[in-house]
Design an enzyme around this catalytic site. Sequence first.
Site, PDB file in Angstrom:
ATOM      1  N   LYS A  22      15.198   4.730  -9.853  1.00 25.63           N
ATOM      2  CA  LYS A  22      15.411   5.057 -10.824  1.00 25.63           C
ATOM      3  C   LYS A  22      15.154   4.294 -12.418  1.00 25.63           C
ATOM      4  O   LYS A  22      14.216   4.202 -13.210  1.00 25.63           O
ATOM      5  CB  LYS A  22      15.974   6.213 -11.262  1.00 25.63           C
ATOM      6  CG  LYS A  22      16.088   7.124 -12.851  1.00 25.63           C
ATOM      7  CD  LYS A  22      17.215   7.994 -12.797  1.00 25.63           C
ATOM      8  CE  LYS A  22      18.762   7.189 -13.173  1.00 25.63           C
ATOM      9  NZ  LYS A  22      19.161   7.277 -14.328  1.00 25.63           N
ATOM     10  N   ASN A  23      16.397   3.438 -12.289  1.00 32.17           N
ATOM     11  CA  ASN A  23      16.129   2.311 -13.479  1.00 32.17           C
ATOM     12  C   ASN A  23      15.941   1.362 -13.601  1.00 32.17           C
ATOM     13  O   ASN A  23      15.356   0.539 -14.677  1.00 32.17           O
ATOM     14  CB  ASN A  23      18.008   1.964 -13.600  1.00 32.17           C
ATOM     15  CG  ASN A  23      19.046   3.477 -14.156  1.00 32.17           C
ATOM     16  OD1 ASN A  23      18.108   4.542 -14.451  1.00 32.17           O
ATOM     17  ND2 ASN A  23      19.900   2.847 -14.180  1.00 32.17           N
ATOM     18  N   CYS A 116      26.548  11.258 -25.083  1.00 29.23           N
ATOM     19  CA  CYS A 116      25.927  11.943 -23.863  1.00 29.23           C
ATOM     20  C   CYS A 116      27.251  12.020 -23.170  1.00 29.23           C
ATOM     21  O   CYS A 116      28.421  11.445 -23.698  1.00 29.23           O
ATOM     22  CB  CYS A 116      25.079  11.698 -22.849  1.00 29.23           C
ATOM     23  SG  CYS A 116      25.098  10.302 -21.605  1.00 29.23           S
ATOM     24  N   ARG A 121      27.101   5.741 -26.503  1.00 25.39           N
ATOM     25  CA  ARG A 121      25.496   4.807 -26.631  1.00 25.39           C
ATOM     26  C   ARG A 121      24.717   4.947 -27.422  1.00 25.39           C
ATOM     27  O   ARG A 121      24.154   5.863 -27.693  1.00 25.39           O
ATOM     28  CB  ARG A 121      25.317   6.741 -24.679  1.00 25.39           C
ATOM     29  CG  ARG A 121      25.573   5.846 -23.852  1.00 25.39           C
ATOM     30  CD  ARG A 121      25.221   6.473 -22.410  1.00 25.39           C
ATOM     31  NE  ARG A 121      24.517   5.629 -22.419  1.00 25.39           N
ATOM     32  CZ  ARG A 121      23.461   6.608 -21.764  1.00 25.39           C
ATOM     33  NH1 ARG A 121      23.048   7.432 -20.585  1.00 25.39           N
ATOM     34  NH2 ARG A 121      22.817   5.340 -20.234  1.00 25.39           N
ATOM     35  N   ASP A 305      27.960   2.929 -12.205  1.00 22.88           N
ATOM     36  CA  ASP A 305      26.772   3.650 -11.626  1.00 22.88           C
ATOM     37  C   ASP A 305      27.991   4.233 -10.092  1.00 22.88           C
ATOM     38  O   ASP A 305      27.160   5.392 -10.025  1.00 22.88           O
ATOM     39  CB  ASP A 305      25.260   3.672 -11.819  1.00 22.88           C
ATOM     40  CG  ASP A 305      24.558   3.714 -12.865  1.00 22.88           C
ATOM     41  OD1 ASP A 305      25.556   4.292 -13.705  1.00 22.88           O
ATOM     42  OD2 ASP A 305      23.805   3.070 -13.184  1.00 22.88           O
ATOM     43  N   ARG A 397      18.438  14.802 -11.780  1.00 26.10           N
ATOM     44  CA  ARG A 397      17.234  13.672 -12.334  1.00 26.10           C
ATOM     45  C   ARG A 397      17.468  12.623 -11.440  1.00 26.10           C
ATOM     46  O   ARG A 397      16.361  11.220 -11.892  1.00 26.10           O
ATOM     47  CB  ARG A 397      18.709  13.450 -13.431  1.00 26.10           C
ATOM     48  CG  ARG A 397      18.298  14.549 -14.214  1.00 26.10           C
ATOM     49  CD  ARG A 397      19.226  14.798 -15.516  1.00 26.10           C
ATOM     50  NE  ARG A 397      19.415  12.864 -15.845  1.00 26.10           N
ATOM     51  CZ  ARG A 397      19.866  12.030 -17.109  1.00 26.10           C
ATOM     52  NH1 ARG A 397      20.658  12.914 -17.466  1.00 26.10           N
ATOM     53  NH2 ARG A 397      19.179  11.182 -17.247  1.00 26.10           N
TER      54      ARG A 397
HETATM   55  N1  EPU Z   1      25.662   0.074 -26.205  1.00 27.34           N
HETATM   56  C1  EPU Z   1      25.993  -0.445 -28.002  1.00 27.34           C
HETATM   57  N2  EPU Z   1      25.027  -0.276 -28.302  1.00 27.34           N
HETATM   58  C2  EPU Z   1      23.871  -0.356 -27.672  1.00 27.34           C
HETATM   59  C3  EPU Z   1      23.146   0.010 -26.825  1.00 27.34           C
HETATM   60  C4  EPU Z   1      24.373  -0.702 -25.643  1.00 27.34           C
HETATM   61  O1  EPU Z   1      27.354   0.267 -27.932  1.00 27.34           O
HETATM   62  O2  EPU Z   1      22.532  -0.710 -28.526  1.00 27.34           O
HETATM   63  C5  EPU Z   1      26.505   0.086 -25.877  1.00 27.34           C
HETATM   64  C6  EPU Z   1      27.117   1.209 -24.651  1.00 27.34           C
HETATM   65  O3  EPU Z   1      26.920   2.166 -25.552  1.00 27.34           O
HETATM   66  C7  EPU Z   1      27.588   0.465 -23.183  1.00 27.34           C
HETATM   67  C8  EPU Z   1      27.228  -0.267 -23.001  1.00 27.34           C
HETATM   68  O4  EPU Z   1      26.788  -1.005 -24.560  1.00 27.34           O
HETATM   69  O5  EPU Z   1      29.149   1.164 -23.539  1.00 27.34           O
HETATM   70  C9  EPU Z   1      26.241  -0.957 -21.745  1.00 27.34           C
HETATM   71  O6  EPU Z   1      25.403  -0.038 -21.860  1.00 27.34           O
HETATM   72  P1  EPU Z   1      23.952   0.267 -21.881  1.00 27.34           P
HETATM   73  O7  EPU Z   1      23.458  -0.089 -22.577  1.00 27.34           O
HETATM   74  O8  EPU Z   1      23.606  -1.524 -20.794  1.00 27.34           O
HETATM   75  O9  EPU Z   1      23.102   1.288 -20.897  1.00 27.34           O
HETATM   76  P2  EPU Z   1      21.727   1.281 -20.989  1.00 27.34           P
HETATM   77  O10 EPU Z   1      21.382   0.545 -20.886  1.00 27.34           O
HETATM   78  O11 EPU Z   1      21.678   3.036 -21.954  1.00 27.34           O
HETATM   79  C10 EPU Z   1      21.459   2.004 -18.632  1.00 27.34           C
HETATM   80  C11 EPU Z   1      20.963   2.530 -16.642  1.00 27.34           C
HETATM   81  C12 EPU Z   1      22.614   3.855 -16.816  1.00 27.34           C
HETATM   82  C13 EPU Z   1      23.825   2.342 -16.336  1.00 27.34           C
HETATM   83  C14 EPU Z   1      24.237   1.167 -17.489  1.00 27.34           C
HETATM   84  C15 EPU Z   1      24.628   0.140 -17.513  1.00 27.34           C
HETATM   85  C16 EPU Z   1      19.010   2.790 -17.132  1.00 27.34           C
HETATM   86  C17 EPU Z   1      18.054   4.059 -17.262  1.00 27.34           C
HETATM   87  N3  EPU Z   1      20.149   3.595 -17.954  1.00 27.34           N
HETATM   88  O12 EPU Z   1      21.596   1.923 -19.369  1.00 27.34           O
HETATM   89  O13 EPU Z   1      22.282   4.381 -15.972  1.00 27.34           O
HETATM   90  O14 EPU Z   1      24.717   3.148 -16.365  1.00 27.34           O
HETATM   91  O15 EPU Z   1      22.432   1.069 -18.197  1.00 27.34           O
HETATM   92  O16 EPU Z   1      24.698   0.002 -16.280  1.00 27.34           O
HETATM   93  O17 EPU Z   1      18.881   1.643 -16.920  1.00 27.34           O
HETATM   94  C18 EPU Z   1      22.908   6.301 -14.367  1.00 27.34           C
HETATM   95  O18 EPU Z   1      21.346   5.639 -14.013  1.00 27.34           O
HETATM   96  O19 EPU Z   1      23.376   7.102 -13.817  1.00 27.34           O
HETATM   97  C19 EPU Z   1      23.017   5.311 -15.668  1.00 27.34           C
HETATM   98  C20 EPU Z   1      23.674   6.130 -16.983  1.00 27.34           C
END
Ligand code: EPU
Length: 418
Positions: A22-23, A116, A121, A305, A397
Amino acid sequence: MDKIVIEGGTPLRGEIAISGAKNAALPLICACLLAPGPHILENVPDLRDVRTMLALLEALGATWKRDGATLTIDTANLNSFEASYDLVKTMRASVLVLGPLLARLGRARVSLPGGCAIGARPINFHLQGFKRLGVSHQLEDGYVDAVVDGQMVGATICFDFPSVTATENILMGAVMARGETVIKNAAREPEIANLVDMLNGMGARIRGRGGDTLLIEGVTRLRSARIRIVPDRIETGTLLIAVGATGGELSLSNGDSTMLPALYAKLRAAGVRVREDQDRVHVAGNGVVRAVDIKTMPYPGFPTDLQAQMMALMCFGQGLSLITETIFENRFMHVAELRRMGADIRINGPSAIVSGVGKLRGARVMATDLRASASLVIAGLAAEGLTQISRVYHLDRGYDDLVGKLSRVGAKIHREAE
Ligand code: EPU
C-alpha cells in the site's frame, strides 16, 4: 457495514502470496502526475486506499484502467490542481499529490489533513521543504494553496525527523527543479527506494537510493513509467506475527525477505522460527511465546505499522514486555480492545507494559484504525472462542483480501453483514 467473525484456536498452515505494498502504491500512483504517460504499474494491491487515490487522480483529470494487478494511468489532460477535503479527510496520503502537481503545473491546492486516530500528523516538514525550493503557500478555508514562484530551484533540505511522505513529496517536487536538491535525514523505508526507481526510470537523476541523503539533479522533462510495486512488508509482518500467535507453519511467497530485519530479530527472540529465502519467508510457531521488548523506530528499526500486531502476540506470552511507540503519539487505541479479550496491558506515556496472560478469550471488539484492526484479527485467530470485529472498513484500506487469504490457510474466519 461488514464485521469479521473469527472462531479462534486453529493453527495456520500453507502458503500465502503477498500483495504489493500500500505505502509504495500510493506515492507511485501520485508520481504518474509528473508526466503525461501512459504509465504502467504492476503488482498493485486491491485496496480501498488505492481506489481513493485513483478517484483523486480522476478528479485532477487523469484516466486509468485496471487489469488484474496491473494499472495503466494516463495523466495527459490534467484539468485541476485541487485535492478536496472529502478525499483528503478519508486518506492522509492524498497530500502526496502536492509535489507532483507543483512540479508539473506550478500550482496545487490541497486540503490540510486533520489529525487522525494515531496522532496529530502535521505536514510542516513538507511545507518547509517546498518553501526551500521556491514555493510559497497560504492557508485558506482549510486548504494549502501553494504556488511556485517562477521555477522551482534546488536547495538543501534537512528534515527534523525522517518523515516518509515528506521525503516522497519533496523527491517528486524536486525532480524537475533547476539545479541540485539535497535531502538530508531522508526516510529510508523500502517504499521510498521503489519511488526512486520509478522516478529514475522516468528519466530523473536521483542518487543515494536507500540512504539518508538523497541527491536530485533536476531534469527538464520526464517520460512514461513502467514499474513493479514492492511487496507489502507490513502484510508480511502481520502474517508472520499471526503464526507466532496461532502456531502452525506458513510460507509467504511473492515477498522480499530483506525488508523486515528488525521484526525477524524480535520474532526469533520470542521463540518463533523465521527463515528467509529471497522472495519467500517461512515461519513456524508452536504457540509458545517469550516476552520481548519493542521500540518503534524509522526504517530499518522496528516499524510502527507492526507495533499493534506485536502487542497482540505478547499477550499470549509469559512475562513482561515493554512496548514503546516513538513515531506516533497516540497509537495505542488497540489496548482497550485487547483488554476486552482478557489482556493485561498498562499504558505509561509512550510505553505499554504487557503482562503476558498466556491466552485471550474471544469478544466483540471494534477496529479503530488500520493496524489496530490487524492486531485484533491476530488476537481473535489465537483466542479461545468467538471474536467479532466491527468497523472492518479500516482493514479494507490496507489489506488485500486478508480474510480470504487467512481462511485458505485454515483460519475459521469470515465476513458478515452487521
Ligand atoms: N511529522 C511531522 N511533520 C511532518 C511530517 C511528519 O511532525 O510534516 C511527524 C508525524 O506526526 C509523526 C512522524 O513525523 O510523528 C513520522 O511521520 P511520517 O511523516 O513518517 O508518517 P507518514 O509519512 O504520514 C507513513 C505511512 C504510515 C506509517 C508512517 C511511519 C504512508 C502512506 N503512510 O506515514 O502508514 O505509519 O509513514 O512509518 O506511507 C499505515 O500504513 O497504517 C500507516 C499509518
